[in-house]
Write a protein that holds these residues in place. Structure first.
Motif, PDB file in Angstrom:
ATOM      1  N   CYS A   1     -19.493  20.003   8.360  1.00 30.84           N
ATOM      2  CA  CYS A   1     -19.141  18.582   8.230  1.00 30.84           C
ATOM      3  C   CYS A   1     -20.424  17.774   8.297  1.00 30.84           C
ATOM      4  O   CYS A   1     -21.184  17.868   9.268  1.00 30.84           O
ATOM      5  CB  CYS A   1     -18.183  18.158   9.335  1.00 30.84           C
TER       6      CYS A   1
ATOM      7  N   HIS B   1     -12.973  13.965  10.744  1.00 30.34           N
ATOM      8  CA  HIS B   1     -13.672  12.941   9.961  1.00 30.34           C
ATOM      9  C   HIS B   1     -12.970  12.639   8.638  1.00 30.34           C
ATOM     10  O   HIS B   1     -13.069  11.520   8.135  1.00 30.34           O
ATOM     11  CB  HIS B   1     -15.148  13.326   9.794  1.00 30.34           C
TER      12      HIS B   1
ATOM     13  N   CYS C   1     -20.348  15.282  11.330  1.00 30.97           N
ATOM     14  CA  CYS C   1     -20.617  15.986  12.600  1.00 30.97           C
ATOM     15  C   CYS C   1     -22.114  16.269  12.742  1.00 30.97           C
ATOM     16  O   CYS C   1     -22.695  16.058  13.806  1.00 30.97           O
ATOM     17  CB  CYS C   1     -19.844  17.299  12.682  1.00 30.97           C
TER      18      CYS C   1
ATOM     19  N   CYS D   1     -15.070  17.587   8.288  1.00 30.93           N
ATOM     20  CA  CYS D   1     -14.072  18.263   9.128  1.00 30.93           C
ATOM     21  C   CYS D   1     -12.769  17.451   9.118  1.00 30.93           C
ATOM     22  O   CYS D   1     -12.731  16.320   8.633  1.00 30.93           O
ATOM     23  CB  CYS D   1     -14.597  18.415  10.554  1.00 30.93           C
TER      24      CYS D   1
HETATM   25 ZN   LIG Z   1     -16.898  16.171  11.393  1.00 35.57          ZN
END
Ligand SMILES: [Zn+2]
Ligand SMILES: [Zn+2]
Length: 253
Positions: free
Chosen positions: A122, A60, A125, A57
């Motif tokens: 992600c 990140h 995540c 994402c």
């Molecule tokens: Zn992420």
């Protein structure tokens, strides 16, 4: 779902005396994951396949970029792009075969999701969320079995609303009815007290903008806005959890 119990990280995080025990764990775990995905482990085939499939994402990507390992980061992006271009072709193929979007067409909604799935995954995540569930499970085990832990936790700064939600969800699934009600009672008292303190601090913080209060002490209000935001949505403002509280307390004296 059952997770492996590991109480040491929970005690360590509690000992940090941070604004939220779980935000402290999340910050630490997130940093470790970012380092890990730029490290040697990413060359392992299984990990590489997951990275190529899911990507990262925006948040990140930013954290990876800040590690200043542009070669490592580029290699991850290079093989991710290979996988992504195949998925993009499939998404366009299925979009061009489908009818144009109509208000009542379920098929059109599905086509929209095909493109969405290229940007809503992600791997960090996902890993972080799994780790947090494991921590929550270990926390609830301690709460259930260790009185010393309970006493310490209930007199600590507690958790933010995001992690309250995580814990209540898991307690509902894994505790007996009586224990669940006791847990809710304890958390209610703790959270309402915490909200009251923040209300008082942010109220005084706003009053300090009045010139008549210019010379009055700040009390515990200097970082009231940051602390309130972090309480509402999890740690997102200020230095890493743990360090933050200590410096702000020192400033307020
Ligand atoms: Zn992420
Ligand atoms: Zn939190």
């Amino acid at each position: 779902m059952r997770y492996q119990i590991d109480t040491i990280p929970i005690w360590d995080a509690l000992n940090l005396d941070s604004a939220c025990l779980f935000c402290a764990l999340r910050d630490k775990t997130e940093n470790l994951l970012v380092e890990r995905y730029l490290g040697a482990s990413v060359m392992e085939p299984d990990t590489r396949i997951r990275v190529n499939d899911k990507g990262f994402c925006a948040n990140h990507q930013q954290m990876l970029f800040a590690m200043e390992n542009k070669l490592g980061h580029s290699l991850l992006m290079q093989s991710h792009l290979d996988v992504l271009s195949e998925k993009l072709i499939k998404a366009f193929d299925s979009a061009s075969k489908a009818p144009k979007k109509s208000l009542f067409s379920k098929q059109a909604a599905k086509v929209d999701n095909t493109f969405e799935s290229l940007i809503d995954t992600c791997i960090i995540c996902d890993d972080l969320s799994e780790n947090m569930k494991r921590f929550a499970y270990s926390f609830l085990h301690l709460y259930k079995t260790d009185n010393a832990f309970n006493e310490r936790f209930l007199s600590s700064k507690g958790v933010c609303l995001v992690d309250l939600s995580l814990l209540v969800d898991m307690a509902r699934d894994s505790y007996s009815n009586n224990l669940y009600i006791k847990f809710l009672d304890d958390m209610r008292e703790m959270m309402l007290k915490k909200i009251d303190t923040h209300k008082e601090d942010i109220d005084w913080f706003t009053r300090k903008f009045d010139y008549r209060n210019h010379a009055a002490p700040w009390k515990n209000s200097r970082d009231a806005l940051e602390r309130t935001i972090n309480l509402l949505r999890g740690h997102c403002i200020g230095a890493a959890t743990g360090k933050e509280e200590k410096t702000s307390n020192a400033k307020n004296k």
